[in-house]
Design an enzyme around this catalytic site. Structure first.
Site, mmCIF file in Angstrom:
data_model
loop_
_atom_site.group_PDB
_atom_site.id
_atom_site.type_symbol
_atom_site.label_atom_id
_atom_site.label_comp_id
_atom_site.label_asym_id
_atom_site.label_seq_id
_atom_site.Cartn_x
_atom_site.Cartn_y
_atom_site.Cartn_z
ATOM 1 N N MET A 117 18.409 -7.679 27.787
ATOM 2 C CA MET A 117 18.508 -8.297 26.468
ATOM 3 C C MET A 117 19.442 -9.500 26.560
ATOM 4 O O MET A 117 20.591 -9.376 26.980
ATOM 5 C CB MET A 117 19.058 -7.309 25.438
ATOM 6 C CG MET A 117 18.105 -6.217 25.002
ATOM 7 S SD MET A 117 16.540 -6.799 24.314
ATOM 8 C CE MET A 117 17.073 -7.770 22.911
ATOM 9 N N HIS A 125 4.381 -7.925 23.176
ATOM 10 C CA HIS A 125 5.674 -7.238 23.106
ATOM 11 C C HIS A 125 5.883 -6.720 21.687
ATOM 12 O O HIS A 125 6.112 -7.497 20.750
ATOM 13 C CB HIS A 125 6.781 -8.223 23.494
ATOM 14 C CG HIS A 125 8.153 -7.641 23.550
ATOM 15 N ND1 HIS A 125 8.651 -6.991 24.659
ATOM 16 C CD2 HIS A 125 9.141 -7.615 22.631
ATOM 17 C CE1 HIS A 125 9.882 -6.592 24.423
ATOM 18 N NE2 HIS A 125 10.214 -6.963 23.195
ATOM 19 N N GLY A 127 9.882 -14.717 21.044
ATOM 20 C CA GLY A 127 9.668 -14.441 19.627
ATOM 21 C C GLY A 127 9.500 -15.741 18.864
ATOM 22 O O GLY A 127 8.402 -16.279 18.738
ATOM 23 N N SER A 128 10.627 -16.270 18.392
ATOM 24 C CA SER A 128 10.541 -17.437 17.508
ATOM 25 C C SER A 128 9.985 -18.674 18.205
ATOM 26 O O SER A 128 9.259 -19.456 17.580
ATOM 27 C CB SER A 128 11.900 -17.730 16.880
ATOM 28 O OG SER A 128 12.891 -17.661 17.856
ATOM 29 N N MET A 176 13.576 0.161 19.981
ATOM 30 C CA MET A 176 14.979 0.060 19.568
ATOM 31 C C MET A 176 15.224 1.170 18.553
ATOM 32 O O MET A 176 15.331 0.934 17.343
ATOM 33 C CB MET A 176 15.253 -1.325 18.982
ATOM 34 C CG MET A 176 15.303 -2.402 20.053
ATOM 35 S SD MET A 176 15.147 -4.067 19.395
ATOM 36 C CE MET A 176 13.369 -4.211 19.352
ATOM 37 N N MET A 199 11.807 -1.047 15.605
ATOM 38 C CA MET A 199 13.200 -0.812 15.179
ATOM 39 C C MET A 199 13.197 0.269 14.100
ATOM 40 O O MET A 199 12.333 0.258 13.219
ATOM 41 C CB MET A 199 13.806 -2.100 14.627
ATOM 42 C CG MET A 199 13.658 -3.296 15.556
ATOM 43 S SD MET A 199 14.406 -4.783 14.887
ATOM 44 C CE MET A 199 13.678 -6.038 15.960
ATOM 45 N N HIS A 209 8.812 -2.081 22.980
ATOM 46 C CA HIS A 209 10.276 -2.112 23.114
ATOM 47 C C HIS A 209 10.857 -1.253 22.000
ATOM 48 O O HIS A 209 10.890 -1.659 20.843
ATOM 49 C CB HIS A 209 10.744 -3.578 23.000
ATOM 50 C CG HIS A 209 12.226 -3.764 23.060
ATOM 51 N ND1 HIS A 209 12.834 -4.961 22.751
ATOM 52 C CD2 HIS A 209 13.235 -2.905 23.393
ATOM 53 C CE1 HIS A 209 14.141 -4.830 22.889
ATOM 54 N NE2 HIS A 209 14.415 -3.602 23.270
ATOM 55 N N SER A 231 6.544 -11.710 21.344
ATOM 56 C CA SER A 231 7.054 -10.632 20.480
ATOM 57 C C SER A 231 6.378 -10.646 19.114
ATOM 58 O O SER A 231 6.096 -11.702 18.545
ATOM 59 C CB SER A 231 8.569 -10.823 20.336
ATOM 60 O OG SER A 231 9.017 -10.248 19.139
ATOM 61 N N ASP A 274 14.508 -10.796 27.276
ATOM 62 C CA ASP A 274 14.144 -10.770 25.857
ATOM 63 C C ASP A 274 15.300 -11.294 25.008
ATOM 64 O O ASP A 274 16.375 -10.693 24.994
ATOM 65 C CB ASP A 274 13.818 -9.308 25.486
ATOM 66 C CG ASP A 274 13.364 -9.144 24.050
ATOM 67 O OD1 ASP A 274 13.200 -10.147 23.339
ATOM 68 O OD2 ASP A 274 13.168 -7.977 23.646
ATOM 69 N N GLY A 275 15.054 -12.393 24.323
ATOM 70 C CA GLY A 275 16.030 -12.919 23.376
ATOM 71 C C GLY A 275 16.350 -14.382 23.622
ATOM 72 O O GLY A 275 16.907 -14.730 24.665
ATOM 73 N N GLY A 276 15.932 -15.222 22.701
ATOM 74 C CA GLY A 276 16.291 -16.640 22.773
ATOM 75 C C GLY A 276 15.621 -17.421 23.891
ATOM 76 O O GLY A 276 16.085 -18.499 24.267
ATOM 77 N N ASP A 296 7.986 -4.945 19.119
ATOM 78 C CA ASP A 296 9.372 -4.564 18.827
ATOM 79 C C ASP A 296 9.391 -3.498 17.751
ATOM 80 O O ASP A 296 8.954 -3.732 16.625
ATOM 81 C CB ASP A 296 10.161 -5.789 18.346
ATOM 82 C CG ASP A 296 10.567 -6.684 19.497
ATOM 83 O OD1 ASP A 296 11.154 -6.171 20.459
ATOM 84 O OD2 ASP A 296 10.280 -7.895 19.440
HETATM 85 C C1 DX5 Z 1 15.147 -8.688 19.373
HETATM 86 C C2 DX5 Z 1 13.780 -8.373 19.891
HETATM 87 C C3 DX5 Z 1 13.133 -9.536 20.517
HETATM 88 C C4 DX5 Z 1 12.958 -10.710 19.609
HETATM 89 C C5 DX5 Z 1 12.783 -11.942 20.428
HETATM 90 O O1 DX5 Z 1 15.774 -7.544 19.015
HETATM 91 O O2 DX5 Z 1 13.827 -7.357 20.851
HETATM 92 O O3 DX5 Z 1 11.905 -9.178 21.144
HETATM 93 O O4 DX5 Z 1 11.892 -10.572 18.728
HETATM 94 O O5 DX5 Z 1 12.806 -13.038 19.572
HETATM 95 P P1 DX5 Z 1 13.432 -14.436 20.016
HETATM 96 O O6 DX5 Z 1 12.657 -14.913 21.179
HETATM 97 O O7 DX5 Z 1 13.287 -15.298 18.802
HETATM 98 O O8 DX5 Z 1 14.878 -14.169 20.358
HETATM 99 ZN ZN ZN Z 2 12.049 -6.994 22.152
#
Ligand code: DX5
Ligand code: ZN
Length: 223
Positions: free
Chosen positions: A142, A35, A202-203, A70, A39, A68, A10, A180-182, A37
């Site tokens: 998600m 990916h 992501g992180s 959002m 927003m 993605h 991400s 996607d997420g964590g 993101d």
């Molecule tokens: C959250 C995003 C994710 C996010 C993932 O809204 O859609 O793609 O960046 O980051 P991690 O892997 O740190 O949850």
């Molecule tokens: Zn995402």
């Protein structure tokens, strides 16, 4: 049975000024997709870069651009994201009002020459999108509330991945399951074993000292 696991890091944790270098480094180290993101500050509180930055980025990185969205009412913005180089466009089911609008959105993404994905938030059940599964190329589960990276994986995503996998097998559908997420090294094996094909990180990716080793490990989960 072995299967291909795709890694889609991400853009979210990376500062805008470093995004091009970060993306190139990920591709060099074996990432399959990028990916992106997006927003809008309405569907989720945060605001990120838009189609203009995406078009600059996509011209300079040679990879599959996995967008993605959002955003509220994504339909109107689809042509701009397709022009900006998106290959996969995933919209949120919760951002679209009504069955006809969901179908129109999926059709529009296809008309624009992109793969169409449908995302569901943690509180949305698989049954809510079951009617659309024959028409999509990807379902994004998600595993955190959309809006920011760095949150903890929510365990209720696991049963949705398994359910989507069972429906796909039973009905012979072709969608990929993206999570996607964590996602991190510790939980990736579980989601892959339940049926996930595309892992968004992501992180965990941003902070990994050895991205090559992490990507290689994640891809080996399909072996
Ligand atoms: C959250 C995003 C994710 C996010 C993932 O809204 O859609 O793609 O960046 O980051 P991690 O892997 O740190 O949850
Ligand atoms: Zn995402």
């Amino acid at each position: 049975m072995s299967k291909q696991v795709l890694i889609s890091p991400s853009t979210d944790p990376c500062p805008l000024a470093d995004l091009l270098e970060y993306s190139k480094n990920l591709i060099y180290n074996g990432a399959d997709w990028l990916h992106c993101d997006i927003m809008d500050g309405k569907f989720v509180p945060a605001k990120t870069f838009d189609e203009i930055v995406l078009s600059l980025l996509s011209k300079r990185v040679n990879t599959t651009i996995d967008v993605h969205l959002m955003v509220e009412d994504p339909l109107d913005r689809l042509p701009a994201f397709a022009r900006a180089g998106a290959n996969v466009i995933t919209v949120h089911f919760e951002a679209i009002k009504g069955t006809i609008a969901v179908i129109n959105t999926i059709n529009k993404i296809h008309e624009l020459g992109c793969k169409a994905g449908l995302a569901i938030k943690p509180d949305t059940k698989v049954s809510a999108i079951e009617n659309y599964l024959p028409f999509v190329d990807l379902v994004l589960v998600m595993s955190v509330e959309p809006g920011k990276s760095g949150q903890q994986f929510m365990i209720n995503a696991t049963s949705k991945i398994a359910e989507l996998n069972a429906i796909r097998e039973r009905e012979k559908y072709n969608y990929l399951i993206e999570v996607d997420g964590g996602i991190n090294k510790q939980n990736a094996g579980t989601v892959v074993s339940l049926g996930a094909d595309v892992l968004v990180l992501g992180s965990a990716m941003y902070s990994a000292p050895d991205k090559h080793e992490l990507i290689r490990y994640l891809k080996s989960l399909g072996d």
